[in-house]
Motif scaffolding. Sequence first.
Motif, PDB file in Angstrom:
ATOM      1  N   ILE A 101       3.546  -2.304   8.100  1.00 17.21           N
ATOM      2  CA  ILE A 101       3.830  -2.132   6.672  1.00 17.21           C
ATOM      3  C   ILE A 101       2.996  -1.008   6.043  1.00 17.21           C
ATOM      4  O   ILE A 101       3.494  -0.255   5.196  1.00 17.21           O
ATOM      5  CB  ILE A 101       3.633  -3.472   5.904  1.00 17.21           C
ATOM      6  N   GLY A 102       1.747  -0.880   6.511  1.00 21.68           N
ATOM      7  CA  GLY A 102       0.875   0.149   5.950  1.00 21.68           C
ATOM      8  C   GLY A 102       1.455   1.551   6.126  1.00 21.68           C
ATOM      9  O   GLY A 102       1.270   2.417   5.273  1.00 21.68           O
ATOM     10  N   ILE A 112       5.171   1.855   4.008  1.00 24.97           N
ATOM     11  CA  ILE A 112       5.154   2.173   2.584  1.00 24.97           C
ATOM     12  C   ILE A 112       4.711   3.599   2.314  1.00 24.97           C
ATOM     13  O   ILE A 112       4.906   4.106   1.226  1.00 24.97           O
ATOM     14  CB  ILE A 112       4.269   1.178   1.795  1.00 24.97           C
ATOM     15  N   LYS A 113       4.137   4.244   3.335  1.00 21.48           N
ATOM     16  CA  LYS A 113       3.820   5.670   3.172  1.00 21.48           C
ATOM     17  C   LYS A 113       5.038   6.510   3.468  1.00 21.48           C
ATOM     18  O   LYS A 113       4.987   7.737   3.354  1.00 21.48           O
ATOM     19  CB  LYS A 113       2.706   6.067   4.153  1.00 21.48           C
TER      20      LYS A 113
END
Lengths: 261, 274
Positions: B106-107, B110-111
């Motif tokens: 997810i990290g 979302i970028k």
Amino acid sequence: MTRLTLLFWQSMVAVVALALWQFLTTVPVFGKILLPPFFFSNPVDVASQIIKWFTTGVIWKHLMITLLESVLAFVIGSVGGVLVGFWFARQPRVAAVFDPYVKMINALPRVVLAPIFALWLGLGIWSKVALGVTLVFFIVFFNVYQGVKEVSRTVLDNGRMLGMSERQLTRHVYWPSALSWMFSSLHTSVGFAVVGAVVGEYLGSAAGLGYLIQQAEGVFDVGAVFAGMFVLSAFVILIDFGVTLVERRLLVWRPTAEGRG
Amino acid sequence: MTDTAQPAAVALDDATVAFRVAGDRVYTAVERASLSVAHGEFVAIVGPTGCGKSTLLNVAAGLLKPAAGSVKIFDQPLTGLNRDAGYLFQADALFPWKTAIDNVAIGLDIKGAPRELALQRAQGWLTSVGLGAFANRYPHMLSGGQRKRVGLAQVLIRDPKILLMDEPFGPLDAQTRQIMGNLLLDLWNADRKAVLFVTHDLEEAIALADRVVIMSAGPSARIIGDWQVTLPRPRDISEVRMEKQFHELHREIWRVLKDEVMKGYAQSTQAEAV
């Protein structure tokens, strides 16, 4: 108890109940029939009525109408409940303004709305759908509202620290949480969609299971009333089973009470 | 601290944190705390329960604003959230509706990283924390220790320059804590980030950190001590505890900490009596 013995005892309950019903309505005890067939019918008559409905095919039309009404009520009520619940939870001011009205409408027994819906929307399916929607909407609304409000503080902070924007928080945190609460109320809301449809039909319509029961009642055909009730129960159980399947698919990530914790 | 050429990763200067409680009363959690963490330095904050260690960490993370004093991250005043920091929470912070691999990916997602790449890197990180075979498990199917590993991977995949850890191994049993401690040291050794590690366990602090900072009992907790830990690295958590230097340091710090722990305990029992 093994599965088999459980099944045995479960069917025994039905057998005994039916046998007792048949016995008391047909065999005189001390020269008197305890349950007059006029008021209580009997299992054989009820069964033959059900079989007649299915063999002649008249029941299908009514089943399809009730199913259609239930599905429409469920879908419209759920979509509305999710959107409004989500909106209110994210905009506390809006929620505060509408709060007394929401409570007021929810406090109203929905049955009294049925005549109004019949006036507004006619005797077709839409007045029944509307009644179902008013029931489903509030269940979904309250659950989604709660779901968004009760997102774990830590999970939210974690999302923020991982760099999520407000929009990404909505998508990855608030939304799944809200939906999971909606799904956990799925059984109740689907049940109420059916209740709305059937009660609406009962109070005034030209088709559907509620109509069938109401018609039979009108001519004191108690056998058909019971037959209608049995078909309705089977219908609801089938729908409920479908919901369970959907739920299992959608909530795999949830710990179950009995399974792996 | 050691390297003057580079600005400190985290520099708190006279930071005071106060909360408004019950109307007009103000509760001062932390008073005039000054602390700096150099680039690549591992600092542990130790203090009695409820002394505001986590509060200090939340200030460094940007989750809390100090009422007075300043917070600088690499010499820049901190406004909003600390974008250079990864935060490992004490409580479960994984997204329960995402599988382990999605939680880690997810990290990057979302970028706006490509999905393929995000998944591939996430799988890599899961493997480095020893959970390569658990990619498709949901958090509830993992043990407490495994969830912490996923949390570690989730934070590290973003490659933050600063790692903030709030009693991350607190809820775990003693053996799992040691294993997690060694895993953390291994990962940290590979790529030395600035670490601010909050714990109430002095032994854990000495075994892990380059510096141990002691806080007094709250309210108005202050920083009352700062010790360098010069035990050689790489360390093994269970072996380092046997060393003479470890014991001497432990005794020295404990002498200061003990009074505060007793004070904190007395306060908590008083509070309960009221």
